[in-house]
Design a protein around this motif. Sequence first.
Motif, PDB file in Angstrom:
ATOM      1  N   ASP A  83      65.694   6.653  51.650  1.00 27.81           N
ATOM      2  CA  ASP A  83      65.933   5.242  51.341  1.00 27.81           C
ATOM      3  C   ASP A  83      64.907   4.628  50.391  1.00 27.81           C
ATOM      4  OD1 ASP A  83      68.201   4.693  53.277  1.00 27.81           O
ATOM      5  OD2 ASP A  83      66.708   5.567  54.599  1.00 27.81           O
ATOM      6  N   MET A  84      63.705   5.184  50.317  1.00 26.30           N
ATOM      7  CA  MET A  84      62.669   4.621  49.442  1.00 26.30           C
ATOM      8  C   MET A  84      61.683   5.728  49.076  1.00 26.30           C
ATOM      9  SD  MET A  84      60.173   1.324  50.124  1.00 26.30           S
ATOM     10  CE  MET A  84      60.538  -0.012  48.979  1.00 26.30           C
ATOM     11  N   ILE A  85      61.146   5.640  47.847  1.00 24.53           N
ATOM     12  CA  ILE A  85      60.192   6.649  47.366  1.00 24.53           C
ATOM     13  C   ILE A  85      58.807   6.017  47.285  1.00 24.53           C
ATOM     14  CG2 ILE A  85      59.590   8.178  45.439  1.00 24.53           C
ATOM     15  CD1 ILE A  85      62.615   8.071  44.660  1.00 24.53           C
ATOM     16  N   ASP A  86      57.806   6.716  47.808  1.00 17.04           N
ATOM     17  CA  ASP A  86      56.417   6.263  47.689  1.00 17.04           C
ATOM     18  C   ASP A  86      55.731   7.110  46.621  1.00 17.04           C
ATOM     19  OD1 ASP A  86      53.835   5.375  47.965  1.00 17.04           O
ATOM     20  OD2 ASP A  86      53.602   5.976  50.067  1.00 17.04           O
ATOM     21  N   GLU A  87      55.402   6.479  45.497  1.00 12.21           N
ATOM     22  CA  GLU A  87      54.679   7.194  44.432  1.00 12.21           C
ATOM     23  C   GLU A  87      53.208   7.100  44.804  1.00 12.21           C
ATOM     24  OE1 GLU A  87      54.965   5.366  40.549  1.00 12.21           O
ATOM     25  OE2 GLU A  87      54.600   7.257  39.516  1.00 12.21           O
ATOM     26  N   SER A  88      52.684   8.174  45.426  1.00 10.22           N
ATOM     27  CA  SER A  88      51.474   7.988  46.230  1.00 10.22           C
ATOM     28  C   SER A  88      50.257   8.759  45.755  1.00 10.22           C
ATOM     29  CB  SER A  88      51.783   8.390  47.671  1.00 10.22           C
ATOM     30  OG  SER A  88      50.616   8.340  48.452  1.00 10.22           O
ATOM     31  N   GLU A  89      49.110   8.073  45.840  1.00 13.71           N
ATOM     32  CA  GLU A  89      47.823   8.676  45.517  1.00 13.71           C
ATOM     33  C   GLU A  89      47.338   9.644  46.592  1.00 13.71           C
ATOM     34  OE1 GLU A  89      48.458   5.549  46.186  1.00 13.71           O
ATOM     35  OE2 GLU A  89      47.228   5.002  47.916  1.00 13.71           O
ATOM     36  N   VAL A  90      48.066   9.703  47.735  1.00 12.25           N
ATOM     37  CA  VAL A  90      47.704  10.697  48.754  1.00 12.25           C
ATOM     38  C   VAL A  90      48.014  12.095  48.239  1.00 12.25           C
ATOM     39  CG1 VAL A  90      48.323  11.563  51.054  1.00 12.25           C
ATOM     40  CG2 VAL A  90      47.922   9.120  50.706  1.00 12.25           C
ATOM     41  N   LEU A  91      49.037  12.204  47.391  1.00 14.17           N
ATOM     42  CA  LEU A  91      49.349  13.495  46.765  1.00 14.17           C
ATOM     43  C   LEU A  91      48.567  13.596  45.443  1.00 14.17           C
ATOM     44  CD1 LEU A  91      53.227  13.623  47.344  1.00 14.17           C
ATOM     45  CD2 LEU A  91      51.363  14.108  48.930  1.00 14.17           C
ATOM     46  N   THR A  92      48.464  14.812  44.922  1.00 16.89           N
ATOM     47  CA  THR A  92      47.703  15.022  43.687  1.00 16.89           C
ATOM     48  C   THR A  92      48.495  14.483  42.494  1.00 16.89           C
ATOM     49  OG1 THR A  92      46.974  17.068  44.732  1.00 16.89           O
ATOM     50  CG2 THR A  92      46.412  16.769  42.403  1.00 16.89           C
ATOM     51  N   PRO A  93      47.922  13.592  41.684  1.00 12.52           N
ATOM     52  CA  PRO A  93      48.695  13.027  40.562  1.00 12.52           C
ATOM     53  C   PRO A  93      49.211  14.117  39.620  1.00 12.52           C
ATOM     54  CG  PRO A  93      46.687  11.781  40.887  1.00 12.52           C
ATOM     55  CD  PRO A  93      46.581  12.982  41.786  1.00 12.52           C
ATOM     56  N   ALA A  94      50.458  13.940  39.131  1.00 11.32           N
ATOM     57  CA  ALA A  94      51.040  14.892  38.189  1.00 11.32           C
ATOM     58  C   ALA A  94      50.872  14.389  36.760  1.00 11.32           C
ATOM     59  CB  ALA A  94      52.526  15.092  38.502  1.00 11.32           C
ATOM     60  N   ASP A  95      50.580  13.125  36.586  1.00 11.95           N
ATOM     61  CA  ASP A  95      50.380  12.559  35.257  1.00 11.95           C
ATOM     62  C   ASP A  95      49.190  11.599  35.357  1.00 11.95           C
ATOM     63  OD1 ASP A  95      50.491  11.170  32.827  1.00 11.95           O
ATOM     64  OD2 ASP A  95      52.691  11.261  32.738  1.00 11.95           O
ATOM     65  N   GLU A  96      48.142  11.891  34.642  1.00 10.97           N
ATOM     66  CA  GLU A  96      46.937  11.059  34.722  1.00 10.97           C
ATOM     67  C   GLU A  96      47.081   9.772  33.913  1.00 10.97           C
ATOM     68  OE1 GLU A  96      44.377  11.855  36.597  1.00 10.97           O
ATOM     69  OE2 GLU A  96      44.756  13.960  37.069  1.00 10.97           O
ATOM     70  N   GLU A  97      48.037   9.748  32.987  1.00  8.57           N
ATOM     71  CA  GLU A  97      48.147   8.640  32.034  1.00  8.57           C
ATOM     72  C   GLU A  97      49.120   7.550  32.471  1.00  8.57           C
ATOM     73  OE1 GLU A  97      46.388   8.705  28.997  1.00  8.57           O
ATOM     74  OE2 GLU A  97      45.405  10.423  29.935  1.00  8.57           O
ATOM     75  N   ASP A 156      44.876  15.670  56.993  1.00  7.81           N
ATOM     76  CA  ASP A 156      44.965  17.116  56.764  1.00  7.81           C
ATOM     77  C   ASP A 156      44.979  17.456  55.275  1.00  7.81           C
ATOM     78  OD1 ASP A 156      45.008  17.784  59.503  1.00  7.81           O
ATOM     79  OD2 ASP A 156      47.130  17.227  59.601  1.00  7.81           O
ATOM     80  N   VAL A 157      45.536  16.546  54.465  1.00  6.71           N
ATOM     81  CA  VAL A 157      45.508  16.735  53.007  1.00  6.71           C
ATOM     82  C   VAL A 157      44.051  16.787  52.551  1.00  6.71           C
ATOM     83  CG1 VAL A 157      45.995  15.594  50.788  1.00  6.71           C
ATOM     84  CG2 VAL A 157      47.722  15.584  52.601  1.00  6.71           C
ATOM     85  N   ARG A 158      43.276  15.847  53.075  1.00 13.82           N
ATOM     86  CA  ARG A 158      41.850  15.756  52.751  1.00 13.82           C
ATOM     87  C   ARG A 158      41.116  17.031  53.160  1.00 13.82           C
ATOM     88  NH1 ARG A 158      38.935  11.558  51.374  1.00 13.82           N
ATOM     89  NH2 ARG A 158      40.515   9.980  51.610  1.00 13.82           N
ATOM     90  N   LYS A 159      41.430  17.536  54.350  1.00  7.54           N
ATOM     91  CA  LYS A 159      40.766  18.729  54.869  1.00  7.54           C
ATOM     92  C   LYS A 159      41.178  19.976  54.089  1.00  7.54           C
ATOM     93  CE  LYS A 159      41.287  20.168  59.175  1.00  7.54           C
ATOM     94  NZ  LYS A 159      41.484  20.049  60.623  1.00  7.54           N
ATOM     95  N   ALA A 160      42.482  20.062  53.779  1.00  7.70           N
ATOM     96  CA  ALA A 160      43.002  21.295  53.172  1.00  7.70           C
ATOM     97  C   ALA A 160      42.569  21.445  51.719  1.00  7.70           C
ATOM     98  CB  ALA A 160      44.533  21.302  53.266  1.00  7.70           C
ATOM     99  N   GLY A 161      42.388  20.340  51.010  1.00  3.45           N
ATOM    100  CA  GLY A 161      42.090  20.427  49.578  1.00  3.45           C
ATOM    101  C   GLY A 161      43.286  20.990  48.832  1.00  3.45           C
ATOM    102  N   GLY A 162      43.083  21.526  47.633  1.00  5.51           N
ATOM    103  CA  GLY A 162      44.187  22.083  46.849  1.00  5.51           C
ATOM    104  C   GLY A 162      45.075  20.982  46.317  1.00  5.51           C
ATOM    105  N   VAL A 163      46.295  21.349  45.888  1.00  5.30           N
ATOM    106  CA  VAL A 163      47.236  20.378  45.331  1.00  5.30           C
ATOM    107  C   VAL A 163      48.202  19.935  46.429  1.00  5.30           C
ATOM    108  CG1 VAL A 163      49.095  20.029  43.659  1.00  5.30           C
ATOM    109  CG2 VAL A 163      47.067  21.362  43.023  1.00  5.30           C
ATOM    110  N   ALA A 164      48.311  18.638  46.632  1.00  4.02           N
ATOM    111  CA  ALA A 164      49.263  18.114  47.618  1.00  4.02           C
ATOM    112  C   ALA A 164      50.514  17.674  46.883  1.00  4.02           C
ATOM    113  CB  ALA A 164      48.643  16.949  48.372  1.00  4.02           C
TER     114      ALA A 164
END
Lengths: 206, 322
Positions: B121-135, B73-81
């Motif tokens: 319990d655990m954090i997923d720093e994930s590419e499924v969401l829109t990156p907040a820092d490109e560097e 649905d992230v893929r379909k919706a576009g925008g910032v996840a």
Amino acid sequence: MNQIQIGILAIQGDIEENLTATNLALDELEIKGRVIPVKYVNEIAGIDGLILPGGESTVIGTLAKLSGATQLIKDRVSNGMPLMGTCAGMIMLAKRAYDRVVGEIRQQMFNVLDITVERNAFGRQNDSFEAELDIPLIGSESFKGVFIRSPIVTEIKNGVDVIATINNKIVAIKQGNVIGTSFHPELANDTRFHKYFTQLVIDYTK
Amino acid sequence: MISLISTEIQPRGIKLEKLETVPVRKGTTLVKRGFAHMHKHGVVMDVTNVEQAQIAEDAGAVAVMVLDKLPFDVRKAGGVARTASIKVIEDIRDHITIPIMAKCRIGHIYEAKILEVSGIDMIDESEVLTPADEERFIWKWDFTLPFVNGARNLGEALRRMEEGSSMIRTKGEPGTGNVAEAVKHIRLVNNEIRKIKSIHESGDIQELIKISRELKVSYAYVEETAKLGRLPLVNFAAGGISTPADAAFLMNLGCDGIFVGSGIFKADDPVERAKAVVIATTYHDEPKQVMEAQKMVDEKKSILGMDTNNLDLKMQERGSNA
């Protein structure tokens, strides 16, 4: 004496870590033996002792029940086979378990320890910790207890011996041939717990 | 045995506290990586609400991953996840007993800080969401809570480890229902490890140093991997897994466990499928058992899936150069 075989219940959890720790224990005791992952029902008959690893108790319990392994393991244990459960493993061995979030845990699993266990008793992962434990049963030097979303024992019946406590909370017990720990001896880089268990297995096969 | 190799001597994420009178250490490398090790041979399922979380728990999921939208649905919706609503996370936390993970954006230190105190319990720093820092990614040694990160090759995996990650998953191509990219990534990582292992055995340190420079990671991490002959962290498969056979296939390639995203709750038979994927993951070495699991699902009800060659958005490329 035939060489002993220690099984690690290999459904889910830190199976390899227990395999490694038990193999090291055998080496240090200079005992010839095999440590094998036990996943299928037909593998239970050939073992002389079994370790239930850490992991998620609901997952391991559900799948063990599906495969019909629980009854077979219970039969072996009531005939004297040593059994050790760490963390999730201890929860599965308890007669009663509950959780602060959802209350009583629905399914009873192995039902072989006369204890009540509270799951996630220290809290969630932010409250997981390491601490030095005093465990006279395995020696005078302290043992590194690794507690990961760990349970504690809140009630014990007659015949259950307390092996270790932290802050007056019971975190390891022994009832006859069955041991349960809240913490993960397989992660401590210290084989004394697995050596103690191996010794129970040797005595059982004599 | 857990690899304890570390970048910092005294990371800020470690907390020395007292449990009444007993001194305890929280957020240590052992406690963080140990948490990941408890998930081995299990299935983590993506969920967006309490109902799905309960289905996952009843099916035998080892943990749930909370998102605002499933990757499809992230893929379909576009925008910032972005990270999921805290209320949804709390609601799920109060209804299940298995561990809860949640995703934050790559590099978004503050989404991660919020998640850390939200009781997950655990954090997923994930590419499924829109990156907040490109560097750069989050410096995860500063956190008490463990992180999982995606990787599609050995360099990415070891760079995430050097930043303090406690668990790796292949990136695959999320939300596509197509397992091909996950297979490609795990094969690539396996081949790279095989190569450095044999170089290490030959004693050619100079070549290993050269490789660590190519991978943009400190030598110690390359050496540790070469010595162990595997990633020093728990490594799960993720991205496009849709059927019990997909899960068994990736376990057979040497993965330690499975993440299922859209594959379950975008299918029309999520209850049966969730159970079947768990069984196939545990009994992946026995084709008959996997067949029984596969029998529990209906191929007509699988997520349709898509060709990964013609995608507008390749999530796996996010953060791959950092």
